[in-house]
Design a protein around this motif. Structure first.
Motif, PDB file in Angstrom:
ATOM      1  N   ASN A 153       0.830  -1.209   0.000  1.00 55.43           N
ATOM      2  CA  ASN A 153       0.000   0.000   0.000  1.00 55.43           C
ATOM      3  C   ASN A 153       0.862   1.256   0.000  1.00 55.43           C
ATOM      4  N   TYR A 154       1.978   1.203   0.731  1.00 50.23           N
ATOM      5  CA  TYR A 154       2.878   2.360   0.777  1.00 50.23           C
ATOM      6  C   TYR A 154       3.482   2.641  -0.592  1.00 50.23           C
ATOM      7  N   LEU A 155       3.926   1.578  -1.277  1.00 48.28           N
ATOM      8  CA  LEU A 155       4.512   1.755  -2.603  1.00 48.28           C
ATOM      9  C   LEU A 155       3.473   2.268  -3.591  1.00 48.28           C
ATOM     10  N   THR A 156       2.216   1.805  -3.441  1.00 57.91           N
ATOM     11  CA  THR A 156       1.149   2.317  -4.295  1.00 57.91           C
ATOM     12  C   THR A 156       0.952   3.810  -4.075  1.00 57.91           C
ATOM     13  N   GLY A 157       1.006   4.210  -2.799  1.00 53.79           N
ATOM     14  CA  GLY A 157       0.906   5.636  -2.516  1.00 53.79           C
ATOM     15  C   GLY A 157       2.097   6.421  -3.020  1.00 53.79           C
ATOM     16  N   MET A 158       3.265   5.768  -3.069  1.00 55.15           N
ATOM     17  CA  MET A 158       4.456   6.446  -3.566  1.00 55.15           C
ATOM     18  C   MET A 158       4.320   6.814  -5.040  1.00 55.15           C
ATOM     19  N   PHE A 159       3.616   5.978  -5.808  1.00 53.69           N
ATOM     20  CA  PHE A 159       3.423   6.283  -7.225  1.00 53.69           C
ATOM     21  C   PHE A 159       2.625   7.569  -7.394  1.00 53.69           C
ATOM     22  N   SER A 160       1.590   7.752  -6.566  1.00 55.18           N
ATOM     23  CA  SER A 160       0.829   9.000  -6.644  1.00 55.18           C
ATOM     24  C   SER A 160       1.666  10.187  -6.200  1.00 55.18           C
ATOM     25  N   PHE A 161       2.563   9.932  -5.214  1.00 50.55           N
ATOM     26  CA  PHE A 161       3.451  11.007  -4.772  1.00 50.55           C
ATOM     27  C   PHE A 161       4.414  11.400  -5.893  1.00 50.55           C
ATOM     28  N   ILE A 162       4.973  10.383  -6.574  1.00 48.50           N
ATOM     29  CA  ILE A 162       5.912  10.663  -7.657  1.00 48.50           C
ATOM     30  C   ILE A 162       5.220  11.413  -8.791  1.00 48.50           C
ATOM     31  N   SER A 163       3.926  11.098  -9.023  1.00 45.12           N
ATOM     32  CA  SER A 163       3.197  11.806 -10.074  1.00 45.12           C
ATOM     33  C   SER A 163       3.043  13.283  -9.750  1.00 45.12           C
ATOM     34  N   ASN A 164       3.018  13.618  -8.452  1.00 43.25           N
ATOM     35  CA  ASN A 164       2.927  15.021  -8.040  1.00 43.25           C
ATOM     36  C   ASN A 164       4.300  15.630  -7.757  1.00 43.25           C
ATOM     37  N   PHE A 165       5.361  14.829  -7.948  1.00 40.88           N
ATOM     38  CA  PHE A 165       6.700  15.304  -7.618  1.00 40.88           C
ATOM     39  C   PHE A 165       7.109  16.491  -8.482  1.00 40.88           C
ATOM     40  N   ALA A 166       6.645  16.507  -9.745  1.00 46.85           N
ATOM     41  CA  ALA A 166       6.979  17.621 -10.639  1.00 46.85           C
ATOM     42  C   ALA A 166       6.439  18.935 -10.083  1.00 46.85           C
ATOM     43  N   LEU A 167       5.198  18.883  -9.548  1.00 43.90           N
ATOM     44  CA  LEU A 167       4.617  20.082  -8.949  1.00 43.90           C
ATOM     45  C   LEU A 167       5.425  20.525  -7.737  1.00 43.90           C
ATOM     46  N   ILE A 168       5.827  19.565  -6.896  1.00 40.45           N
ATOM     47  CA  ILE A 168       6.626  19.891  -5.714  1.00 40.45           C
ATOM     48  C   ILE A 168       7.974  20.468  -6.123  1.00 40.45           C
ATOM     49  N   LEU A 169       8.606  19.824  -7.115  1.00 36.83           N
ATOM     50  CA  LEU A 169       9.919  20.269  -7.571  1.00 36.83           C
ATOM     51  C   LEU A 169       9.857  21.671  -8.159  1.00 36.83           C
ATOM     52  N   PHE A 170       8.717  22.048  -8.723  1.00 33.55           N
ATOM     53  CA  PHE A 170       8.575  23.369  -9.327  1.00 33.55           C
ATOM     54  C   PHE A 170       8.265  24.434  -8.282  1.00 33.55           C
ATOM     55  N   THR A 171       7.370  24.119  -7.336  1.00 33.92           N
ATOM     56  CA  THR A 171       6.909  25.130  -6.375  1.00 33.92           C
ATOM     57  C   THR A 171       7.841  25.291  -5.180  1.00 33.92           C
ATOM     58  N   PHE A 172       8.493  24.202  -4.748  1.00 29.34           N
ATOM     59  CA  PHE A 172       9.318  24.254  -3.536  1.00 29.34           C
ATOM     60  C   PHE A 172      10.463  25.261  -3.629  1.00 29.34           C
ATOM     61  N   PRO A 173      11.280  25.263  -4.710  1.00 31.69           N
ATOM     62  CA  PRO A 173      12.375  26.261  -4.763  1.00 31.69           C
ATOM     63  C   PRO A 173      11.878  27.694  -4.825  1.00 31.69           C
ATOM     64  N   ILE A 174      10.722  27.909  -5.478  1.00 33.91           N
ATOM     65  CA  ILE A 174      10.182  29.265  -5.563  1.00 33.91           C
ATOM     66  C   ILE A 174       9.733  29.752  -4.185  1.00 33.91           C
ATOM     67  N   LEU A 175       8.996  28.890  -3.467  1.00 33.45           N
ATOM     68  CA  LEU A 175       8.565  29.245  -2.111  1.00 33.45           C
ATOM     69  C   LEU A 175       9.770  29.501  -1.208  1.00 33.45           C
ATOM     70  N   LEU A 176      10.764  28.636  -1.311  1.00 33.80           N
ATOM     71  CA  LEU A 176      11.953  28.780  -0.466  1.00 33.80           C
ATOM     72  C   LEU A 176      12.692  30.075  -0.779  1.00 33.80           C
ATOM     73  N   PHE A 177      12.781  30.422  -2.054  1.00 33.50           N
ATOM     74  CA  PHE A 177      13.481  31.654  -2.441  1.00 33.50           C
ATOM     75  C   PHE A 177      12.830  32.873  -1.799  1.00 33.50           C
ATOM     76  N   TYR A 178      11.499  32.967  -1.900  1.00 30.78           N
ATOM     77  CA  TYR A 178      10.814  34.139  -1.352  1.00 30.78           C
ATOM     78  C   TYR A 178      10.793  34.115   0.173  1.00 30.78           C
ATOM     79  N   MET A 179      10.796  32.927   0.765  1.00 27.68           N
ATOM     80  CA  MET A 179      10.873  32.860   2.227  1.00 27.68           C
ATOM     81  C   MET A 179      12.239  33.331   2.718  1.00 27.68           C
ATOM     82  N   LEU A 180      13.304  32.921   2.035  1.00 29.33           N
ATOM     83  CA  LEU A 180      14.636  33.380   2.421  1.00 29.33           C
ATOM     84  C   LEU A 180      14.812  34.873   2.163  1.00 29.33           C
TER      85      LEU A 180
END
Length: 359
Positions: A153-180
């Motif tokens: 079940n965990y690995l199945t959930g990981m696939f959905s996480f990986i599918s959203n990884f592109a969104l995280i990879l795109f938004t995380f550095p931008i949020l971090l930049f403005y927070m810093l």
């Protein structure tokens, strides 16, 4: 009469709040888009907040009149990209090899584990510590089967996480930049919504929250990395297979308060038992010794008295966080508790302490 009127007002306020909550539950479809948006932004925001407190001291140290803050952040981003590339080239291949070897050898490993358990059962080693009507082999096999189901079940959930990884990879550095870049102004903006006579206390409260979160996050990273070094050295000494992979898993799991250390110890002891009972015992000794050094030497030196949370309180908080929000709740419940404790203490000192002491 005055006390009765105050009691009636309090009861009326409680009833009004409950009525608002009930009416909001009837039109919950209005709030679903906001909940969905929050759940999407939650992980990038958590990652950005985590790295904000890790990198902020470095940004403040590097910032100079001739080197503005945005350029400092970009330099740190570049250095992080270089370090990440070195990790991919130097460390990741070993982790990947150990992971795939573990997955490919899983059937043989469990057969070996079954034989080890049968030998221990026949030798009477487990019979001395377990009741007579308990079959350790069947029980452990049952638990392992449940563990495999959870892992699936965990690995199945990981696939959905990986599918959203592109969104995280795109938004995380931008949020971090403005927070810093603007992070020091967040507290000022929150204080600006308060009445002017409370601005001084509001600034002190925001500073206390900021200091507490910074100390907790940076300290937790330092403590867990030190724990990982101790465990990895110990695993190499006793010859534990997949030492690097198991150490990385243990370090990550130890970010989960209280239960993380227990959960991370289970696969380590199982792999040790597959190798031999003596390796399992020594792996447990390494874990306990590393935890003792962490709890009694490293943690008091890093945290001091700033993390003044009773162990029972920690357990209750973890249970509440897990029941309410799952793994995310377990991770964020301690920082949230620290913030609420500071706010509640300040509100009590401002509005209630003098009245209750004079009553």
């Amino acid at each position: 009469m005055i006390s009765l009127n105050r009691f009636i007002k309090i009861c009326f306020a409680v009833i009004l709040v409950l009525a608002i909550i009930y009416l909001a539950s009837l039109v919950d479809f209005i709030f679903k888009p906001f909940v969905s948006l929050f759940s999407i932004v939650m992980i990038p925001l958590m990652l950005a907040s985590f790295f904000y407190y890790l990198l902020r001291p470095l940004v403040n140290w590097m910032e100079q009149p001739k080197l503005k803050r945005p350029w400092v952040i970009l330099i740190i981003y570049l250095a992080a990209a270089v370090l990440f590339s070195l990790f991919i080239v130097g460390v990741f291949p070993s982790l990947r090899t150990q992971f795939f070897n573990l997955v490919n050898n899983a059937p043989n490993l469990f057969n070996t584990l079954g034989k080890q358990l049968q030998d221990l059962e026949q030798n009477g080693f487990l019979a001395d510590i377990l009741p007579e009507d308990v079959s350790p082999f069947s029980k452990i096999t049952e638990y392992l089967n449940k563990g495999f189901s959870l892992l699936t079940n965990y690995l199945t959930g990981m696939f959905s996480f990986i599918s959203n990884f592109a969104l995280i990879l795109f938004t995380f550095p931008i949020l971090l930049f403005y927070m810093l870049k603007e992070g020091d102004k967040f507290g000022q903006k929150i204080v600006s919504f308060m009445p002017k006579r409370y601005h001084a206390e509001g600034e002190k409260t925001m500073q206390e929250i900021d200091t507490a979160l910074s100390g907790f996050i940076v300290g937790r990273v330092v403590v867990n990395l030190a724990l990982g070094v101790l465990m990895y050295i110990g695993f190499l000494i006793i010859g534990l297979p997949y030492a690097l992979l198991l150490t990385v898993v243990a370090v990550i799991m130890n970010f989960i308060p209280f239960i993380g250390a227990i959960l991370s110890a289970v696969p380590i002891v199982i792999i040790g038992l597959i190798e031999s009972p003596s390796v399992a015992i020594w792996s447990l000794v390494v874990i306990l010794l590393s935890q003792q050094i962490q709890d009694n030497i490293i943690s008091p030196y890093i945290f001091g008295k700033q993390l003044d949370i009773h162990p029972i309180t920690t357990i209750l908080l973890v249970l509440v966080g897990s029941d309410a929000f799952g793994i995310i709740g377990v991770i964020i419940i301690i920082p949230v508790y620290m913030m609420l404790k500071i706010v509640v203490t300040k509100v009590y000192q401002l509005f209630f302490k003098q009245k209750w002491e004079d009553a």
